[in-house]
Design an enzyme around this catalytic site. Structure first.
Site, PDB file in Angstrom:
ATOM      1  N   ARG A 172       0.848  -1.187   0.000  1.00 54.13           N
ATOM      2  CA  ARG A 172       0.000   0.000   0.000  1.00 54.13           C
ATOM      3  C   ARG A 172       0.883   1.235   0.000  1.00 54.13           C
ATOM      4  O   ARG A 172       2.056   1.185   0.388  1.00 54.13           O
ATOM      5  CB  ARG A 172      -0.926  -0.008   1.223  1.00 54.13           C
ATOM      6  CG  ARG A 172      -0.233  -0.307   2.547  1.00 54.13           C
ATOM      7  CD  ARG A 172      -1.235  -0.491   3.663  1.00 54.13           C
ATOM      8  NE  ARG A 172      -1.856   0.768   4.005  1.00 54.13           N
ATOM      9  CZ  ARG A 172      -1.345   1.661   4.847  1.00 54.13           C
ATOM     10  NH1 ARG A 172      -0.189   1.445   5.436  1.00 54.13           N
ATOM     11  NH2 ARG A 172      -1.968   2.784   5.110  1.00 54.13           N
ATOM     12  N   ARG A 176      -3.209  10.337   2.902  1.00 52.36           N
ATOM     13  CA  ARG A 176      -4.137  10.838   3.922  1.00 52.36           C
ATOM     14  C   ARG A 176      -4.934  11.982   3.344  1.00 52.36           C
ATOM     15  O   ARG A 176      -4.345  12.918   2.808  1.00 52.36           O
ATOM     16  CB  ARG A 176      -3.353  11.347   5.126  1.00 52.36           C
ATOM     17  CG  ARG A 176      -2.654  10.246   5.858  1.00 52.36           C
ATOM     18  CD  ARG A 176      -2.016  10.825   7.108  1.00 52.36           C
ATOM     19  NE  ARG A 176      -1.097   9.851   7.661  1.00 52.36           N
ATOM     20  CZ  ARG A 176      -0.050  10.155   8.388  1.00 52.36           C
ATOM     21  NH1 ARG A 176       0.225  11.416   8.663  1.00 52.36           N
ATOM     22  NH2 ARG A 176       0.737   9.219   8.847  1.00 52.36           N
ATOM     23  N   ARG A 255      19.810  -4.844   1.559  1.00 48.51           N
ATOM     24  CA  ARG A 255      20.252  -3.527   1.107  1.00 48.51           C
ATOM     25  C   ARG A 255      21.062  -2.902   2.234  1.00 48.51           C
ATOM     26  O   ARG A 255      20.813  -3.169   3.406  1.00 48.51           O
ATOM     27  CB  ARG A 255      19.059  -2.628   0.786  1.00 48.51           C
ATOM     28  CG  ARG A 255      18.439  -2.947  -0.551  1.00 48.51           C
ATOM     29  CD  ARG A 255      17.438  -1.883  -0.962  1.00 48.51           C
ATOM     30  NE  ARG A 255      16.352  -1.731  -0.048  1.00 48.51           N
ATOM     31  CZ  ARG A 255      16.008  -0.579   0.547  1.00 48.51           C
ATOM     32  NH1 ARG A 255      16.706   0.519   0.349  1.00 48.51           N
ATOM     33  NH2 ARG A 255      14.968  -0.519   1.348  1.00 48.51           N
ATOM     34  N   ARG A 286      18.062  10.947   1.057  1.00 46.27           N
ATOM     35  CA  ARG A 286      17.610  11.935   2.038  1.00 46.27           C
ATOM     36  C   ARG A 286      18.786  12.568   2.766  1.00 46.27           C
ATOM     37  O   ARG A 286      19.902  12.042   2.733  1.00 46.27           O
ATOM     38  CB  ARG A 286      16.624  11.343   3.029  1.00 46.27           C
ATOM     39  CG  ARG A 286      17.025  10.012   3.598  1.00 46.27           C
ATOM     40  CD  ARG A 286      15.880   9.411   4.441  1.00 46.27           C
ATOM     41  NE  ARG A 286      16.295   8.127   4.974  1.00 46.27           N
ATOM     42  CZ  ARG A 286      15.628   7.448   5.889  1.00 46.27           C
ATOM     43  NH1 ARG A 286      14.514   7.927   6.398  1.00 46.27           N
ATOM     44  NH2 ARG A 286      16.066   6.288   6.312  1.00 46.27           N
ATOM     45  N   GLU A 311      22.234  10.271   2.819  1.00 40.32           N
ATOM     46  CA  GLU A 311      22.046   8.817   2.862  1.00 40.32           C
ATOM     47  C   GLU A 311      21.924   8.273   1.433  1.00 40.32           C
ATOM     48  O   GLU A 311      21.120   8.771   0.652  1.00 40.32           O
ATOM     49  CB  GLU A 311      20.779   8.530   3.660  1.00 40.32           C
ATOM     50  CG  GLU A 311      20.524   7.077   3.901  1.00 40.32           C
ATOM     51  CD  GLU A 311      19.307   6.856   4.806  1.00 40.32           C
ATOM     52  OE1 GLU A 311      19.238   7.443   5.905  1.00 40.32           O
ATOM     53  OE2 GLU A 311      18.416   6.103   4.382  1.00 40.32           O
ATOM     54  N   TYR A 359      12.827  -6.993   8.856  1.00 35.25           N
ATOM     55  CA  TYR A 359      12.953  -5.629   9.336  1.00 35.25           C
ATOM     56  C   TYR A 359      12.163  -5.526  10.641  1.00 35.25           C
ATOM     57  O   TYR A 359      10.987  -5.858  10.684  1.00 35.25           O
ATOM     58  CB  TYR A 359      12.432  -4.591   8.333  1.00 35.25           C
ATOM     59  CG  TYR A 359      12.558  -3.218   8.934  1.00 35.25           C
ATOM     60  CD1 TYR A 359      13.777  -2.554   8.909  1.00 35.25           C
ATOM     61  CD2 TYR A 359      11.514  -2.632   9.638  1.00 35.25           C
ATOM     62  CE1 TYR A 359      13.948  -1.334   9.535  1.00 35.25           C
ATOM     63  CE2 TYR A 359      11.667  -1.416  10.273  1.00 35.25           C
ATOM     64  CZ  TYR A 359      12.893  -0.779  10.209  1.00 35.25           C
ATOM     65  OH  TYR A 359      13.053   0.429  10.859  1.00 35.25           O
ATOM     66  N   ASP A 361      11.305  -2.760  13.781  1.00 35.61           N
ATOM     67  CA  ASP A 361      11.498  -1.501  14.478  1.00 35.61           C
ATOM     68  C   ASP A 361      11.993  -1.816  15.892  1.00 35.61           C
ATOM     69  O   ASP A 361      11.833  -2.938  16.379  1.00 35.61           O
ATOM     70  CB  ASP A 361      10.178  -0.727  14.548  1.00 35.61           C
ATOM     71  CG  ASP A 361       9.981   0.159  13.319  1.00 35.61           C
ATOM     72  OD1 ASP A 361      10.987   0.703  12.813  1.00 35.61           O
ATOM     73  OD2 ASP A 361       8.822   0.309  12.885  1.00 35.61           O
TER      74      ASP A 361
HETATM   75  P1  FDA Z   1      21.092  -4.904  15.783  1.00 33.09           P
HETATM   76  O1  FDA Z   1      21.493  -5.012  14.399  1.00 33.09           O
HETATM   77  O2  FDA Z   1      20.817  -3.615  16.393  1.00 33.09           O
HETATM   78  O3  FDA Z   1      22.094  -5.709  16.725  1.00 33.09           O
HETATM   79  C1  FDA Z   1      22.750  -6.879  16.327  1.00 33.09           C
HETATM   80  C2  FDA Z   1      24.147  -6.883  16.925  1.00 33.09           C
HETATM   81  O4  FDA Z   1      24.764  -8.135  16.694  1.00 33.09           O
HETATM   82  C3  FDA Z   1      25.065  -5.823  16.303  1.00 33.09           C
HETATM   83  O5  FDA Z   1      25.566  -4.974  17.298  1.00 33.09           O
HETATM   84  C4  FDA Z   1      26.165  -6.661  15.655  1.00 33.09           C
HETATM   85  O6  FDA Z   1      27.444  -6.035  15.702  1.00 33.09           O
HETATM   86  C5  FDA Z   1      26.142  -7.919  16.485  1.00 33.09           C
HETATM   87  N1  FDA Z   1      26.708  -9.071  15.790  1.00 33.09           N
HETATM   88  C6  FDA Z   1      26.408  -9.512  14.546  1.00 33.09           C
HETATM   89  N2  FDA Z   1      27.186 -10.586  14.241  1.00 33.09           N
HETATM   90  C7  FDA Z   1      27.977 -10.817  15.318  1.00 33.09           C
HETATM   91  C8  FDA Z   1      29.008 -11.764  15.588  1.00 33.09           C
HETATM   92  N3  FDA Z   1      29.378 -12.678  14.675  1.00 33.09           N
HETATM   93  N4  FDA Z   1      29.627 -11.708  16.776  1.00 33.09           N
HETATM   94  C9  FDA Z   1      29.293 -10.776  17.695  1.00 33.09           C
HETATM   95  N5  FDA Z   1      28.312  -9.837  17.493  1.00 33.09           N
HETATM   96  C10 FDA Z   1      27.680  -9.866  16.303  1.00 33.09           C
HETATM   97  N6  FDA Z   1      13.680   1.346  14.333  1.00 33.09           N
HETATM   98  C11 FDA Z   1      12.781   2.200  14.878  1.00 33.09           C
HETATM   99  O7  FDA Z   1      12.016   1.806  15.746  1.00 33.09           O
HETATM  100  N7  FDA Z   1      12.751   3.517  14.467  1.00 33.09           N
HETATM  101  C12 FDA Z   1      13.583   3.998  13.513  1.00 33.09           C
HETATM  102  O8  FDA Z   1      13.520   5.185  13.161  1.00 33.09           O
HETATM  103  C13 FDA Z   1      14.526   3.103  12.937  1.00 33.09           C
HETATM  104  N8  FDA Z   1      15.381   3.540  11.992  1.00 33.09           N
HETATM  105  C14 FDA Z   1      16.212   2.655  11.367  1.00 33.09           C
HETATM  106  C15 FDA Z   1      17.030   3.106  10.344  1.00 33.09           C
HETATM  107  C16 FDA Z   1      17.858   2.220   9.691  1.00 33.09           C
HETATM  108  C17 FDA Z   1      18.736   2.723   8.568  1.00 33.09           C
HETATM  109  C18 FDA Z   1      17.847   0.851  10.062  1.00 33.09           C
HETATM  110  C19 FDA Z   1      18.687  -0.140   9.314  1.00 33.09           C
HETATM  111  C20 FDA Z   1      17.066   0.412  11.100  1.00 33.09           C
HETATM  112  C21 FDA Z   1      16.230   1.309  11.760  1.00 33.09           C
HETATM  113  N9  FDA Z   1      15.443   0.891  12.819  1.00 33.09           N
HETATM  114  C22 FDA Z   1      14.554   1.764  13.372  1.00 33.09           C
HETATM  115  C23 FDA Z   1      15.472  -0.518  13.298  1.00 33.09           C
HETATM  116  C24 FDA Z   1      16.432  -0.749  14.463  1.00 33.09           C
HETATM  117  O9  FDA Z   1      17.749  -0.477  14.071  1.00 33.09           O
HETATM  118  C25 FDA Z   1      16.270  -2.219  14.899  1.00 33.09           C
HETATM  119  O10 FDA Z   1      15.001  -2.392  15.452  1.00 33.09           O
HETATM  120  C26 FDA Z   1      17.266  -2.678  15.920  1.00 33.09           C
HETATM  121  O11 FDA Z   1      18.552  -2.505  15.424  1.00 33.09           O
HETATM  122  C27 FDA Z   1      17.031  -4.157  16.198  1.00 33.09           C
HETATM  123  O12 FDA Z   1      17.918  -4.616  17.152  1.00 33.09           O
HETATM  124  P2  FDA Z   1      18.615  -6.028  17.002  1.00 33.09           P
HETATM  125  O13 FDA Z   1      19.210  -6.294  18.328  1.00 33.09           O
HETATM  126  O14 FDA Z   1      17.691  -7.018  16.424  1.00 33.09           O
HETATM  127  O15 FDA Z   1      19.745  -5.847  15.871  1.00 33.09           O
END
Ligand code: FDA
Length: 378
Positions: A172, A176, A255, A286, A311, A359, A361
């Protein structure tokens, strides 16, 4: 040690915090030099302006349990997210709303008139039979709005002409028929008052939690590696699921984003936190201007300098940071194969955005971690 958590993002830290509060000894490892995963932020050294290192992070949720939980570690500002977009040298409010429509068509349509216009323009294609993203976009909002605000922006995000992208990429496109341009519809929204890193550090601040940074789970030179820990104690793994299984079912595609940061000698560059660039001629998608996320810090932030971040979006290579799952049919096949493999891993719990290839949040990652703790680990 009772529990090993791989990854110190919101998922891993939530598990660690809950486990520590329940009296378990937890070690959290992360391969980066800092905790917090992608939510990590730090002050730009010359200006003191808080910069979100992995792209702008805005907290929002409608989940009362998550809201209560996060407020144990931080308070939130009254920030409300709004986004604008630059198209053909004119700035429009986003997501597409009555203000965008009237400015674009230089009109004063009422909600019903705008609805009728968009639905007439959308009649060119049928959303159910759309052959690609372009046809689907037109079927949802009509060609003029699609070509102005969606086509080139999407092409930049995917580095692919939307005619060559599957229709399923969009289900979608929100329009608004009011002048409301609040970006999120959630009950609660705001930014952590003392910044993300203070929040993340408070979650890890417990005598039962030990954090080891620059420690990679796949590096056999460090003791808490996969080979020497799996089967020895419970593990919560939040790294990439394909990496865990050595890519045996193929590499899942992502990506990534490239960021170009600049400190400028102006007090205010764009007057708002996020400006999208809808047109193909501008290579970035952006620009973020971080001081606008915290108007309440005006007395602390410089009045003659600002930090901006452009970005750029592209497909990730293996050594890049994975940001958004691409989710091709092959990826979905691969994910099913990995899910099957995870069933065979004794006492390893896969979570977070990388561990489940989704993905998420922040509020979803925290909510999912709370459920995993309550239902499977506690
Ligand atoms: P996250 O990726 O944060 O943590 C995983 C960790 O595992 C990392 O620190 C990594 O280094 C570690 N790791 C990986 N492999 C490893 C290994 N082999 N050994 C040791 N450590 C390892 N959400 C939201 O609510 N509002 C927002 O505005 C945004 N904006 C946003 C922008 C962009 C560009 C992205 C990509 C994402 C967002 N998000 C967001 C989402 C948000 O980033 C996401 O919800 C959290 O990162 C999720 O947390 P995780 O712990 O799942 O992963």
């Amino acid at each position: 040690m009772d529990l090993l958590v791989v990854g110190s993002g919101f998922f891993g830290l939530t598990i660690a915090e809950r486990a520590a509060a329940a009296g378990r000894k937890v070690t959290v490892i992360d391969r980066r030099h800092h905790i917090g995963g992608n939510a990590y932020s730090e002050d730009e050294p010359t200006t003191g302006i808080e910069v979100h290192r992995y792209g702008a992070h805005l907290f929002h949720t409608s989940n009362p349990g998550v809201w209560e939980y996060v407020n144990r570690f931080t308070s939130f500002t009254s920030y409300v997210h709004r986004v604008y977009t630059n198209h053909a040298g004119v700035v429009f409010p986003m997501p597409i709303n009555l203000g965008t429509i009237n400015q674009f068509f230089r009109a004063a349509y009422t909600p019903n008139e705008a609805r009728a216009l968009v639905s007439e323009q959308a009649g060119e294609f049928d959303a159910k039979t759309a052959a690609n993203l372009e046809e689907k976009g037109i079927a949802l909002i009509g060609r003029p709005l699609y070509e102005a605000f969606i086509r080139d922006y999407t092409a930049k995000q995917w580095q692919t002409d939307p005619k060559n992208l599957p229709a399923e990429v969009i289900s979608r496109l929100p329009v608004r028929y009011t002048y409301d341009n609040r970006y999120f519809n959630d009950t609660w929204e705001g930014l952590p008052t003392d910044g993300y890193t203070a929040w993340l550090e408070r979650m890890a601040d417990h005598p039962n939690i030990e954090v080891r940074l620059e420690t990679d789970f796949f590096d056999t030179a460090q003791p808490l590696n996969k080979r020497d820990t799996v089967g020895q104690l419970p593990i919560v793994y939040t790294g990439p699921v394909d990496r865990y299984f050595d890519y045996t079912a193929g590499a899942l595609s992502w990506r990534t984003l490239d960021f170009e940061e600049e400190v400028l000698d102006v007090g205010d560059f764009q007057g708002t936190p996020v400006m999208n660039y809808a047109d193909a001629e501008i290579p970035y998608t952006r620009i973020h201007e971080f001081k606008h996320f915290h108007p309440e810090r005006a007395d602390r932030y410089p009045t003659d300098k600002t930090v901006i971040m452009r970005e750029f979006s592209r497909f990730a290579e293996r050594e890049d940071e994975p940001y958004y799952p691409v989710n091709t049919p092959e990826d979905r096949q691969g994910l099913l194969a990995y899910r099957e493999l995870t069933q065979g891993e004794k006492d390893v719990h896969f979570g977070g955005r990388l561990g489940t290839y989704q993905y998420l949040d922040m509020h979803m990652a925290i909510g999912a971690a709370l459920s995993m703790w309550n239902n499977r680990l506690a």
